[in-house]
Design a protein around this motif. Structure first.
Motif, short mmCIF file in Angstrom:
data_model
loop_
_atom_site.label_atom_id
_atom_site.label_comp_id
_atom_site.label_asym_id
_atom_site.label_seq_id
_atom_site.Cartn_x
_atom_site.Cartn_y
_atom_site.Cartn_z
N TYR A 149 5.17 -29.95 10.87
CA TYR A 149 6.49 -29.34 10.96
C TYR A 149 7.54 -30.38 11.32
O TYR A 149 7.27 -31.32 12.07
CB TYR A 149 6.51 -28.26 12.07
N TYR B 234 11.31 -30.07 13.13
CA TYR B 234 12.31 -29.25 13.80
C TYR B 234 13.53 -30.12 14.14
O TYR B 234 13.41 -31.33 14.32
CB TYR B 234 11.76 -28.69 15.12
N GLN C 160 16.79 -30.11 16.98
CA GLN C 160 17.35 -29.52 18.19
C GLN C 160 18.76 -30.05 18.37
O GLN C 160 18.95 -31.23 18.65
CB GLN C 160 16.48 -29.86 19.41
N GLY D 152 19.00 -23.65 20.14
CA GLY D 152 17.55 -23.60 20.08
C GLY D 152 17.02 -24.48 18.96
O GLY D 152 17.75 -24.97 18.11
N LEU D 153 15.73 -24.70 18.98
CA LEU D 153 15.10 -25.50 17.93
C LEU D 153 15.15 -24.75 16.60
O LEU D 153 14.91 -23.54 16.54
CB LEU D 153 13.64 -25.80 18.28
N LEU E 291 13.58 -24.73 12.73
CA LEU E 291 12.55 -25.23 11.83
C LEU E 291 13.21 -25.67 10.53
O LEU E 291 13.95 -24.90 9.89
CB LEU E 291 11.51 -24.15 11.54
N TYR F 150 8.02 -27.26 6.79
CA TYR F 150 6.64 -27.26 7.22
C TYR F 150 5.75 -27.52 6.01
O TYR F 150 6.16 -27.32 4.86
CB TYR F 150 6.25 -25.98 7.95
N PHE G 185 18.48 -34.04 17.59
CA PHE G 185 17.18 -34.49 18.07
C PHE G 185 16.13 -33.90 17.14
O PHE G 185 15.98 -32.69 17.04
CB PHE G 185 17.00 -34.01 19.52
N LEU H 28 12.29 -33.40 15.86
CA LEU H 28 10.96 -33.33 16.43
C LEU H 28 9.94 -33.00 15.35
O LEU H 28 10.11 -32.06 14.58
CB LEU H 28 10.91 -32.24 17.51
N ARG I 174 -0.07 -28.31 14.30
CA ARG I 174 -1.05 -27.41 14.90
C ARG I 174 -2.25 -27.31 13.97
O ARG I 174 -2.13 -27.58 12.77
CB ARG I 174 -0.44 -26.01 15.14
N LEU J 201 1.24 -25.27 19.43
CA LEU J 201 1.99 -26.24 18.65
C LEU J 201 2.17 -27.50 19.49
O LEU J 201 2.57 -27.42 20.66
CB LEU J 201 3.33 -25.65 18.27
N PHE K 87 3.97 -31.24 19.90
CA PHE K 87 5.17 -31.95 19.45
C PHE K 87 5.06 -33.45 19.68
O PHE K 87 4.40 -33.91 20.63
CB PHE K 87 6.40 -31.44 20.21
N GLY K 88 5.74 -34.20 18.82
CA GLY K 88 5.95 -35.61 19.05
C GLY K 88 7.05 -35.83 20.07
O GLY K 88 7.65 -34.86 20.58
N SER K 89 7.35 -37.10 20.33
CA SER K 89 8.32 -37.43 21.38
C SER K 89 9.76 -37.36 20.91
O SER K 89 10.68 -37.49 21.70
CB SER K 89 8.02 -38.81 21.94
N GLY K 90 9.98 -37.17 19.61
CA GLY K 90 11.33 -36.93 19.11
C GLY K 90 12.08 -38.19 18.71
O GLY K 90 11.80 -39.29 19.17
#
Lengths: 115, 114
Positions: free
Chosen positions: B34, B36, B38, B43-44, B46, B49, B88, B90, B94, B103, B105-108
């Motif tokens: 995915y 995302y 931010q 909110g995040l 999507l 995917y 940001f 991300l 999953r 889920l 997440f990476g560090s962004g």
């Protein structure tokens, strides 16, 4: 359209206190709900996932509950520590449509634990 | 154990320049992947995917595209960045076997378009 709300946007509590974070959603036909933690400038860490058939999940000092009928979830943090300071987000997975991968996120509650 | 790598961590790009963000997952096979975004105070959202190599689904129409050239590699691209692309970004994954999987997440990547 699903909407997820987290109130308050920010919360400060003294170290050692128990606290509750709230999450509400408008469409009760969810598949599951996750609580995440996000540190400033970092990615999200999944804390707990509650399936729609479950009422609660626990991990260490964290307990998440789910009331689908009322569209609410709470995250309970026991004996809070300064290291718990972060933004906490909830997200819902809608329905059971296999092709629907979307999670709807709230905007989070920024938690500060005061030493 | 599984790990997710996302780079770069920070990027400043001029309007109209191209973009390429890369994400790789280790320690698992056939993950769902995915992207995302931010935005500040929101909110995040999507963006894309993928459930398999070459399979990309877009959630919102935008100036961005995604590709999955390998099982554990997911790339976010743009030919010409807009100011509104700042945010940001991300990457997440999953296990593909069930929706009732957490889920990760990476560090962004903090992208600033100037």
């Amino acid at each position: 359209k699903q909407e997820v709300t987290q109130i308050p946007a920010a919360l400060s509590v003294p170290e050692g206190e128990n606290l509750v974070l709230n999450c509400s959603f408008t469409d009760s036909a969810i598949y599951n709900l996750q609580w995440f933690r996000q540190d400033p400038g970092k990615g999200l860490t999944s804390l707990l996932l509650i399936q729609s058939s479950q009422r609660e999940q626990t991990s260490g000092r964290l307990n998440a509950s789910l009331d689908k009928s009322s569209g609410r979830s709470t995250l309970y943090i026991a004996a809070s520590q300064p290291g718990d300071s972060a933004t906490y987000l909830c997200a819902v997975k809608e329905g059971s449509n296999f092709g629907n991968e979307k999670l709807t996120f709230g905007t989070g509650t920024r938690l500060t634990i005061i030493p | 154990s599984q790990t997710i790598h996302q780079w770069p961590a920070t990027l400043v790009q001029p309007v109209g320049s191209p973009l390429s963000l890369e994400c790789t997952v280790e320690g698992t096979s056939n993950p769902n992947l995915y992207w995302y975004r931010q935005a500040a105070g929101r909110g995040l959202q999507l963006l894309f995917y993928s459930v398999g190599i070459g399979q990309i689904s877009s959630e919102v129409p935008q100036n961005l595209s995604a590709s999955r050239p390998q099982d554990r590699q997911f790339i976010l691209s743009s030919k010409k960045l807009l100011l509104s692309d700042s945010g940001f970004y991300l990457c997440a994954w999953r296990p593909g076997r069930s929706f009732n999987e957490k889920l990760f997440f990476g560090s962004g990547t903090q992208l600033s378009v100037l």
